[in-house]
Design a protein around this motif. Structure first.
Motif, mmCIF file in Angstrom:
data_model
loop_
_atom_site.group_PDB
_atom_site.id
_atom_site.type_symbol
_atom_site.label_atom_id
_atom_site.label_comp_id
_atom_site.label_asym_id
_atom_site.label_seq_id
_atom_site.Cartn_x
_atom_site.Cartn_y
_atom_site.Cartn_z
ATOM 1 N N PRO A 72 35.119 50.204 45.395
ATOM 2 C CA PRO A 72 35.193 48.952 44.631
ATOM 3 C C PRO A 72 36.278 48.968 43.554
ATOM 4 N N VAL A 73 36.651 47.758 43.141
ATOM 5 C CA VAL A 73 37.551 47.577 42.005
ATOM 6 C C VAL A 73 37.000 46.455 41.141
ATOM 7 N N THR A 74 37.302 46.504 39.867
ATOM 8 C CA THR A 74 36.956 45.416 38.955
ATOM 9 C C THR A 74 38.248 44.810 38.437
ATOM 10 N N VAL A 75 38.395 43.498 38.626
ATOM 11 C CA VAL A 75 39.638 42.828 38.255
ATOM 12 C C VAL A 75 39.348 41.665 37.316
ATOM 13 N N ALA A 76 40.386 41.260 36.591
ATOM 14 C CA ALA A 76 40.284 40.108 35.694
ATOM 15 C C ALA A 76 40.619 38.854 36.479
ATOM 16 N N SER A 77 39.653 37.961 36.597
ATOM 17 C CA SER A 77 39.876 36.683 37.263
ATOM 18 C C SER A 77 40.549 35.732 36.283
ATOM 19 N N ALA A 78 41.387 34.823 36.790
ATOM 20 C CA ALA A 78 42.136 33.907 35.926
ATOM 21 C C ALA A 78 41.247 32.938 35.162
ATOM 22 N N ASP A 79 39.978 32.843 35.543
ATOM 23 C CA ASP A 79 39.059 31.970 34.800
ATOM 24 C C ASP A 79 38.365 32.705 33.659
ATOM 25 N N GLY A 80 38.816 33.933 33.377
ATOM 26 C CA GLY A 80 38.289 34.680 32.246
ATOM 27 C C GLY A 80 37.162 35.631 32.583
ATOM 28 N N GLU A 81 36.728 35.649 33.837
ATOM 29 C CA GLU A 81 35.633 36.517 34.241
ATOM 30 C C GLU A 81 36.142 37.879 34.717
ATOM 31 N N LYS A 82 35.315 38.891 34.565
ATOM 32 C CA LYS A 82 35.571 40.193 35.180
ATOM 33 C C LYS A 82 34.755 40.249 36.467
ATOM 34 N N VAL A 83 35.427 40.505 37.577
ATOM 35 C CA VAL A 83 34.758 40.452 38.880
ATOM 36 C C VAL A 83 34.880 41.800 39.577
ATOM 37 N N THR A 84 33.761 42.319 40.043
ATOM 38 C CA THR A 84 33.765 43.574 40.803
ATOM 39 C C THR A 84 33.741 43.260 42.291
ATOM 40 N N VAL A 85 34.733 43.790 42.988
ATOM 41 C CA VAL A 85 34.851 43.586 44.435
ATOM 42 C C VAL A 85 34.429 44.884 45.117
ATOM 43 N N LYS A 86 33.322 44.825 45.845
ATOM 44 C CA LYS A 86 32.804 46.021 46.501
ATOM 45 C C LYS A 86 33.265 46.136 47.959
ATOM 46 N N LYS A 87 33.507 45.002 48.582
ATOM 47 C CA LYS A 87 33.932 44.986 49.980
ATOM 48 C C LYS A 87 34.986 43.900 50.165
ATOM 49 N N ALA A 88 35.851 44.090 51.161
ATOM 50 C CA ALA A 88 36.839 43.057 51.499
ATOM 51 C C ALA A 88 36.980 42.998 53.013
ATOM 52 N N ASP A 89 35.821 43.013 53.679
ATOM 53 C CA ASP A 89 35.814 42.959 55.140
ATOM 54 C C ASP A 89 35.805 41.523 55.659
ATOM 55 N N ARG A 90 35.305 40.600 54.825
ATOM 56 C CA ARG A 90 35.224 39.192 55.199
ATOM 57 C C ARG A 90 35.747 38.366 54.023
ATOM 58 N N ILE A 91 37.019 38.020 54.106
ATOM 59 C CA ILE A 91 37.711 37.366 52.995
ATOM 60 C C ILE A 91 37.913 35.889 53.298
ATOM 61 N N VAL A 92 37.670 35.047 52.311
ATOM 62 C CA VAL A 92 37.948 33.615 52.428
ATOM 63 C C VAL A 92 38.933 33.220 51.329
ATOM 64 N N PRO A 93 40.215 33.057 51.657
ATOM 65 C CA PRO A 93 41.195 32.582 50.670
ATOM 66 C C PRO A 93 41.224 31.050 50.700
ATOM 67 N N LEU A 94 41.043 30.421 49.538
ATOM 68 C CA LEU A 94 40.885 28.966 49.490
ATOM 69 C C LEU A 94 42.171 28.219 49.158
ATOM 70 N N SER A 95 43.297 28.742 49.600
ATOM 71 C CA SER A 95 44.556 27.984 49.562
ATOM 72 C C SER A 95 45.479 28.564 50.611
ATOM 73 N N GLY A 96 46.439 27.776 51.038
ATOM 74 C CA GLY A 96 47.399 28.262 52.007
ATOM 75 C C GLY A 96 48.189 29.430 51.478
ATOM 76 N N SER A 97 48.553 29.372 50.199
ATOM 77 C CA SER A 97 49.332 30.442 49.574
ATOM 78 C C SER A 97 48.566 31.757 49.566
ATOM 79 N N LEU A 98 47.289 31.715 49.207
ATOM 80 C CA LEU A 98 46.485 32.938 49.160
ATOM 81 C C LEU A 98 46.245 33.490 50.561
ATOM 82 N N ASN A 99 46.023 32.605 51.537
ATOM 83 C CA ASN A 99 45.931 33.050 52.925
ATOM 84 C C ASN A 99 47.195 33.797 53.321
#
Length: 350
Positions: A72-99
């Motif tokens: 896992p990693v913990t990253v700073a989200s642009a909305d001010g939250e700290k988010v811990t990502v434990k898995k990235a096997d099923r990713i949903v990017p919600l913009s064309g750019s992020l995809n």
């Protein structure tokens, strides 16, 4: 071909990448409805000497080696939250750019859905979880994602809350406003996916390619003035880009002047009027391909009030780039920049 209606009330443009943006209620409803289609009209480009097909490839070029996420990693989200990502096997990017960034990092096999603006070949068979750019929380959650990547403009808020309340980590990426945002956005996504080294590699590749294009741009004493128009004829939305439209950085890198910004437009977009266009006095017009199609091509565009009286309208000088890539500021931005340069000056730099 119907004559375009009067300009819509002042409104903000559609979601860029982020930058992709709030609008007056009526204008937004019209705008996002139109974003999902080209309007069905053909593009008659006869007599348009500077009009050329955009040269951006519709297939992405992932990094040569597939990175292995370290989570896992913990990253700073642009909305001010700290988010811990434990898995990235099923990713949903919600913009064309992020995809696009996830796929180009080499992790496309982990992407299980796409935004409607992700139009590149590798994403074609993925289910779409947005409608007119609005996220369907039900569609996202039905795919059982372990990570959602979002833009600051991703919405509606209720849908995003529903996704978070279901326990899915949501990481928001800062919006892209110019060329300087290419590297930071790539790195932010790479860090979130636990592949920081791949992020550095892709950032370097992207920035090197952009620099190579800029190096070849011809020097002109009189820089062409280019107006960015956002057009959706089926919704009667005709907007002129200003300083915050997202196009200024690209135009300046191409050796041009953003005519809307130079005329004093400080907002992102304003309704097109004959007076505004006369003040901008563009030598060329930059448009998204579907936007141009939606008004009936160049023939229809010059019927929009004020366009025919500009130098660009007189010369029918139009630069067109695909909607899904123009303002992404990502791994294909070098191709976007090269396409703009070639359409403005010709491949020989004349």
């Amino acid at each position: 071909m119907p004559t375009p209606a009067a300009p819509a009330p002042a409104a903000r443009a559609p979601r860029r990448t982020g930058a992709l943006i709030s609008v007056l209620a009526t204008a937004l409803a019209l705008l996002v409805t139109a974003c999902g289609s080209s309007g069905g009209t053909s593009d008659d480009t006869a007599g348009a000497p500077a009009r050329a097909e955009a040269s951006t490839a519709n297939r992405l070029e992932p990094l040569a080696s597939t990175p292995v996420p370290h989570l896992p990693v913990t990253v700073a989200s642009a909305d001010g939250e700290k988010v811990t990502v434990k898995k990235a096997d099923r990713i949903v990017p919600l913009s064309g750019s992020l995809n696009e960034i996830v796929f180009t990092l080499g992790l496309g096999k982990s992407v299980v859905a796409r935004d409607i603006t992700a139009t590149f070949t590798q994403a074609a068979k993925l289910p779409v979880v947005t409608r007119n750019h609005d996220v369907s929380a039900e569609s996202v959650l039905s795919l059982e994602p372990d990570l959602v990547l979002a833009e600051a403009t991703t919405g509606p808020d209720e849908a995003m809350r529903q996704i978070r309340d279901a326990g899915v980590p949501v990481v928001v990426v800062d919006p892209a406003k110019g060329l300087s945002d290419v590297g930071p956005r790539i790195q932010a996504v790479a860090d979130t996916l636990g592949v920081p080294a791949a992020g550095k590699e892709l950032t370097q590749r992207s920035e090197d390619r952009i620099a190579a294009v800029r190096k070849d741009i011809p020097g002109h004493k009189d820089k062409p003035r280019v107006a960015f128009l956002y057009l959706r004829g089926s919704a009667s939305v005709y907007l002129l880009g200003g300083k915050e439209s997202g196009a200024t950085s690209l135009l300046e890198a191409a050796g041009a002047v953003d005519a809307g910004a130079a005329s004093g437009l400080k907002k992102d977009f304003t309704a097109i009027t004959s007076e505004a266009l006369a003040k901008a006095a563009p030598d060329a017009i930059l448009v998204m391909t579907k936007g141009l199609d939606s008004v009936g091509g160049v023939d229809g565009m010059v019927k929009i009030p004020g366009v025919a009286e500009t130098p660009a309208g007189v010369d029918r000088r139009v630069v067109s780039v695909e909607d899904g890539v123009l303002l992404n500021y990502g791994p294909r931005t070098d191709q976007v920049l090269r396409s703009i340069v070639e359409q403005l000056y010709g491949k020989d730099g004349a």
